[in-house]
Design a protein around this motif. Structure first.
Motif, PDB file in Angstrom:
ATOM      1  N   LYS A 149       0.817  -1.214   0.000  1.00 40.60           N
ATOM      2  CA  LYS A 149       0.000   0.000   0.000  1.00 40.60           C
ATOM      3  C   LYS A 149       0.853   1.267   0.000  1.00 40.60           C
ATOM      4  O   LYS A 149       0.541   2.228  -0.700  1.00 40.60           O
ATOM      5  CB  LYS A 149      -0.953  -0.005   1.202  1.00 40.60           C
ATOM      6  N   TYR A 150       1.937   1.281   0.780  1.00 41.30           N
ATOM      7  CA  TYR A 150       2.768   2.495   0.808  1.00 41.30           C
ATOM      8  C   TYR A 150       3.995   2.396  -0.096  1.00 41.30           C
ATOM      9  O   TYR A 150       4.844   3.298  -0.125  1.00 41.30           O
ATOM     10  CB  TYR A 150       3.174   2.871   2.239  1.00 41.30           C
ATOM     11  N   ALA A 151       4.096   1.300  -0.873  1.00 40.93           N
ATOM     12  CA  ALA A 151       5.180   1.100  -1.839  1.00 40.93           C
ATOM     13  C   ALA A 151       6.536   0.969  -1.154  1.00 40.93           C
ATOM     14  O   ALA A 151       7.490   1.694  -1.449  1.00 40.93           O
ATOM     15  CB  ALA A 151       5.207   2.218  -2.873  1.00 40.93           C
ATOM     16  N   GLY A 152       6.622   0.001  -0.242  1.00 41.08           N
ATOM     17  CA  GLY A 152       7.884  -0.277   0.422  1.00 41.08           C
ATOM     18  C   GLY A 152       8.859  -1.013  -0.485  1.00 41.08           C
ATOM     19  O   GLY A 152       8.515  -1.440  -1.590  1.00 41.08           O
ATOM     20  N   PRO A 153      10.094  -1.179  -0.036  1.00 48.59           N
ATOM     21  CA  PRO A 153      11.129  -1.784  -0.885  1.00 48.59           C
ATOM     22  C   PRO A 153      10.864  -3.242  -1.237  1.00 48.59           C
ATOM     23  O   PRO A 153      11.400  -3.749  -2.223  1.00 48.59           O
ATOM     24  CB  PRO A 153      12.406  -1.650  -0.033  1.00 48.59           C
ATOM     25  N   ASP A 154      10.027  -3.945  -0.445  1.00 48.30           N
ATOM     26  CA  ASP A 154       9.732  -5.345  -0.722  1.00 48.30           C
ATOM     27  C   ASP A 154       8.394  -5.516  -1.446  1.00 48.30           C
ATOM     28  O   ASP A 154       7.867  -6.630  -1.541  1.00 48.30           O
ATOM     29  CB  ASP A 154       9.737  -6.159   0.576  1.00 48.30           C
ATOM     30  N   ARG A 155       7.849  -4.414  -1.970  1.00 51.79           N
ATOM     31  CA  ARG A 155       6.535  -4.464  -2.611  1.00 51.79           C
ATOM     32  C   ARG A 155       6.474  -5.509  -3.723  1.00 51.79           C
ATOM     33  O   ARG A 155       5.532  -6.315  -3.776  1.00 51.79           O
ATOM     34  CB  ARG A 155       6.175  -3.080  -3.165  1.00 51.79           C
ATOM     35  N   ASP A 156       7.439  -5.513  -4.614  1.00 51.79           N
ATOM     36  CA  ASP A 156       7.365  -6.405  -5.772  1.00 51.79           C
ATOM     37  C   ASP A 156       7.406  -7.873  -5.371  1.00 51.79           C
ATOM     38  O   ASP A 156       6.706  -8.705  -5.950  1.00 51.79           O
ATOM     39  CB  ASP A 156       8.490  -6.086  -6.763  1.00 51.79           C
ATOM     40  N   GLN A 157       8.215  -8.201  -4.362  1.00 51.02           N
ATOM     41  CA  GLN A 157       8.265  -9.591  -3.906  1.00 51.02           C
ATOM     42  C   GLN A 157       6.939  -9.995  -3.263  1.00 51.02           C
ATOM     43  O   GLN A 157       6.436 -11.104  -3.469  1.00 51.02           O
ATOM     44  CB  GLN A 157       9.412  -9.799  -2.920  1.00 51.02           C
ATOM     45  N   LEU A 158       6.355  -9.079  -2.498  1.00 47.41           N
ATOM     46  CA  LEU A 158       5.070  -9.373  -1.872  1.00 47.41           C
ATOM     47  C   LEU A 158       3.974  -9.558  -2.924  1.00 47.41           C
ATOM     48  O   LEU A 158       3.094 -10.412  -2.776  1.00 47.41           O
ATOM     49  CB  LEU A 158       4.691  -8.252  -0.903  1.00 47.41           C
ATOM     50  N   ILE A 159       4.050  -8.782  -3.992  1.00 50.33           N
ATOM     51  CA  ILE A 159       3.072  -8.944  -5.078  1.00 50.33           C
ATOM     52  C   ILE A 159       3.267 -10.284  -5.768  1.00 50.33           C
ATOM     53  O   ILE A 159       2.293 -10.962  -6.135  1.00 50.33           O
ATOM     54  CB  ILE A 159       3.164  -7.769  -6.069  1.00 50.33           C
ATOM     55  N   GLU A 160       4.524 -10.714  -5.950  1.00 50.68           N
ATOM     56  CA  GLU A 160       4.775 -12.031  -6.538  1.00 50.68           C
ATOM     57  C   GLU A 160       4.173 -13.133  -5.659  1.00 50.68           C
ATOM     58  O   GLU A 160       3.581 -14.100  -6.173  1.00 50.68           O
ATOM     59  CB  GLU A 160       6.277 -12.254  -6.727  1.00 50.68           C
ATOM     60  N   ASN A 161       4.328 -13.001  -4.346  1.00 52.35           N
ATOM     61  CA  ASN A 161       3.723 -13.971  -3.427  1.00 52.35           C
ATOM     62  C   ASN A 161       2.201 -13.963  -3.564  1.00 52.35           C
ATOM     63  O   ASN A 161       1.558 -15.017  -3.530  1.00 52.35           O
ATOM     64  CB  ASN A 161       4.114 -13.653  -1.986  1.00 52.35           C
ATOM     65  N   TYR A 162       1.640 -12.766  -3.704  1.00 54.55           N
ATOM     66  CA  TYR A 162       0.196 -12.619  -3.835  1.00 54.55           C
ATOM     67  C   TYR A 162      -0.291 -13.340  -5.096  1.00 54.55           C
ATOM     68  O   TYR A 162      -1.286 -14.060  -5.080  1.00 54.55           O
ATOM     69  CB  TYR A 162      -0.156 -11.132  -3.895  1.00 54.55           C
ATOM     70  N   LYS A 163       0.439 -13.154  -6.179  1.00 56.63           N
ATOM     71  CA  LYS A 163       0.068 -13.795  -7.443  1.00 56.63           C
ATOM     72  C   LYS A 163       0.120 -15.317  -7.325  1.00 56.63           C
ATOM     73  O   LYS A 163      -0.747 -16.029  -7.866  1.00 56.63           O
ATOM     74  CB  LYS A 163       0.998 -13.296  -8.563  1.00 56.63           C
ATOM     75  N   GLU A 164       1.116 -15.826  -6.625  1.00 59.31           N
ATOM     76  CA  GLU A 164       1.219 -17.268  -6.430  1.00 59.31           C
ATOM     77  C   GLU A 164       0.036 -17.791  -5.603  1.00 59.31           C
ATOM     78  O   GLU A 164      -0.527 -18.858  -5.902  1.00 59.31           O
ATOM     79  CB  GLU A 164       2.539 -17.615  -5.730  1.00 59.31           C
ATOM     80  N   SER A 165      -0.372 -17.028  -4.602  1.00 57.48           N
ATOM     81  CA  SER A 165      -1.537 -17.421  -3.797  1.00 57.48           C
ATOM     82  C   SER A 165      -2.811 -17.411  -4.630  1.00 57.48           C
ATOM     83  O   SER A 165      -3.655 -18.311  -4.501  1.00 57.48           O
ATOM     84  CB  SER A 165      -1.688 -16.481  -2.591  1.00 57.48           C
ATOM     85  N   LEU A 166      -2.951 -16.409  -5.502  1.00 58.57           N
ATOM     86  CA  LEU A 166      -4.119 -16.356  -6.381  1.00 58.57           C
ATOM     87  C   LEU A 166      -4.164 -17.592  -7.283  1.00 58.57           C
ATOM     88  O   LEU A 166      -5.221 -18.213  -7.458  1.00 58.57           O
ATOM     89  CB  LEU A 166      -4.079 -15.094  -7.246  1.00 58.57           C
ATOM     90  N   LYS A 167      -3.032 -17.940  -7.854  1.00 58.40           N
ATOM     91  CA  LYS A 167      -2.959 -19.128  -8.719  1.00 58.40           C
ATOM     92  C   LYS A 167      -3.362 -20.377  -7.947  1.00 58.40           C
ATOM     93  O   LYS A 167      -4.172 -21.193  -8.432  1.00 58.40           O
ATOM     94  CB  LYS A 167      -1.539 -19.269  -9.270  1.00 58.40           C
ATOM     95  N   ASN A 168      -2.851 -20.529  -6.730  1.00 59.82           N
ATOM     96  CA  ASN A 168      -3.146 -21.718  -5.941  1.00 59.82           C
ATOM     97  C   ASN A 168      -4.621 -21.785  -5.550  1.00 59.82           C
ATOM     98  O   ASN A 168      -5.224 -22.872  -5.537  1.00 59.82           O
ATOM     99  CB  ASN A 168      -2.262 -21.750  -4.691  1.00 59.82           C
TER     100      ASN A 168
END
Length: 409
Positions: free
Chosen positions: A72-91
């Motif tokens: 939400k605030y665009a922290g330095p780990d944002r992209d990795q967290l989004i990748e995790n989110y995408k993997e959860s959506l797929k699962n």
């Protein structure tokens, strides 16, 4: 609409056996034991899904797959967290779950100042007092320049509260605003945290310099990143409106009104980017015409929360009867039942999930240790009211009404 219920997992005091007895068809839940930001594995998803199905119901909606603060605030780990989110959506998709309710509210999920506000009939409900919230903001949280966020009339009420509030009252306000309503929802603050106010200040500090425009861009970045996965696996993201639907604590809120909804739907104009139509959250804002919003956005609504709020003359609000308040649930049922008729071609969204929300606390609910706002008997009463509404509307439309657990003609 499919009659669903928010259930907090196998440790919920409200059991699935209880829910199937009151006409619940689908379960709205999450993997509450998985820390925010970690991938939801197929094994964990399947385990909970199989457990729900063993009671004759289905896992209809994920509420929620949390969007971490850093996204939400665009922290330095944002992209990795989004990748995790995408993997959860797929699962989730691979296990047959296709609807995700989430929110993009910074720090604070839904906010109330009183969790046991007396109704005239002796039941209690959730309640929001602007003056008490301002007192929390100014005198307990001690947010810098907090006074500038409040009107002169509210500031006068805060001065009066200073003369009557005790340390016990202050403690209860902290519990109500940042502990009891947040720990089981967002995980940012837990009930056993020793210094919740200080932890809350640290969370607020993460959003220093984040404007409404910047938060909007961060939401757009997140949605654009996950839409390819949503397209491939037919995942329907439905954001929950901000509750309450106005700015608080100096934080930007970006899903509060018609203009906000229109913005995020156009910013990422994809049918998998949609809305959780929470009639309660929207009706807590006097600026919102709830029925008109339903008509306008029914085609991009993938989940409905059927509840209603009553706004007092001073602007404070409380949960209303499911047959009263500013949200006309009878008319909303007509709007969404008609909308559902056009979705039969896609089995993933053929039924529009609906759940009642924030029911009264009544007839001993208060002694049973339920999560704030999530009573059993109060929500069961509301479910009965809404079931009657839907059955009547279905008859008007010539649609069959199915009541699970009964002999069919």
């Amino acid at each position: 609409m499919e009659r669903t219920w928010r259930w907090f997992g196998k440790n919920d005091k409200i059991t699935l056996d209880m829910l199937r007895q009151i006409g619940v068809e689908g379960i709205v839940t999450a993997l509450h034991d998985v820390p925010n930001g970690e991938v939801w594995t197929r094994e964990k998803i399947k385990d909970l899904k199989d457990y729900i199905e063993s009671y004759g119901m289905r896992w209809s909606v994920v509420e929620s797959l949390p969007v971490c603060e850093s996204i939400k605030y665009a922290g330095p780990d944002r992209d990795q967290l989004i990748e995790n989110y995408k993997e959860s959506l797929k699962n989730l998709s691979l296990e047959g779950i296709h609807t995700i309710c989430y929110n993009f509210m910074p720090v604070l999920d839904w906010a109330r100042t009183d969790l046991d506000h007396k109704n005239p009939n002796g039941t209690t409900n959730l309640y929001f007092s602007h003056a008490e919230f301002a007192y929390f903001d100014i005198c307990i949280l001690k947010r810098k320049d907090a006074e500038k966020s409040w009107s002169e009339d509210i500031l006068k009420e805060v001065e009066r509260l200073k003369e009557t509030m005790t340390p016990e009252d202050d403690h209860k306000l902290v519990e109500n605003i940042i502990v009891k309503t947040q720990g089981f929802v967002s995980g940012n603050i837990k009930e056993d945290d020793e210094h919740p106010v200080e932890l809350f200040r640290q969370l607020l500090d993460l959003y220093k310099g984040i404007s409404k425009e910047q938060l909007r861009e961060n939401m757009k970045y997140f949605l654009e990143a996950i839409m390819p996965v949503c397209d491939e696996y037919d995942m329907y993201m439905c954001v929950h409106p901000d509750d309450p639907p106005f700015q608080i604590l100096g934080l930007p809120r970006i899903v509060t009104c018609d203009e906000d909804i229109q913005w995020f739907l156009k910013a990422v104009d994809n049918p998998h980017n949609g809305l959780t139509f929470c009639a309660g959250s929207l009706s807590a804002g006097a600026h919102n015409d709830v029925q008109e919003l339903a008509r306008k956005y029914a085609s991009r609504t993938w989940f409905v929360h059927m509840r209603s709020c009553h706004i007092f003359k001073d602007g404070n609000f409380t949960e209303a009867s499911h047959l009263g308040g500013r949200a006309d649930l009878i008319e909303l049922a007509r709007i969404f039942e008609k909308e559902e008729e056009g979705r039969a071609d896609n089995p993933n969204i053929a039924r529009l999930p609906m759940r009642v929300d924030h029911g009264m606390t009544m007839l001993g609910d208060a002694e049973r240790g339920y999560n704030a706002g999530y009573s059993f008997l109060g929500r069961m009463f509301a479910m009965g009211q809404v079931q009657g509404i839907i059955a009547t509307v279905d008859r008007e439309l010539g649609k069959p009404f199915h009541q699970p657990g009964f002999w069919e003609e």
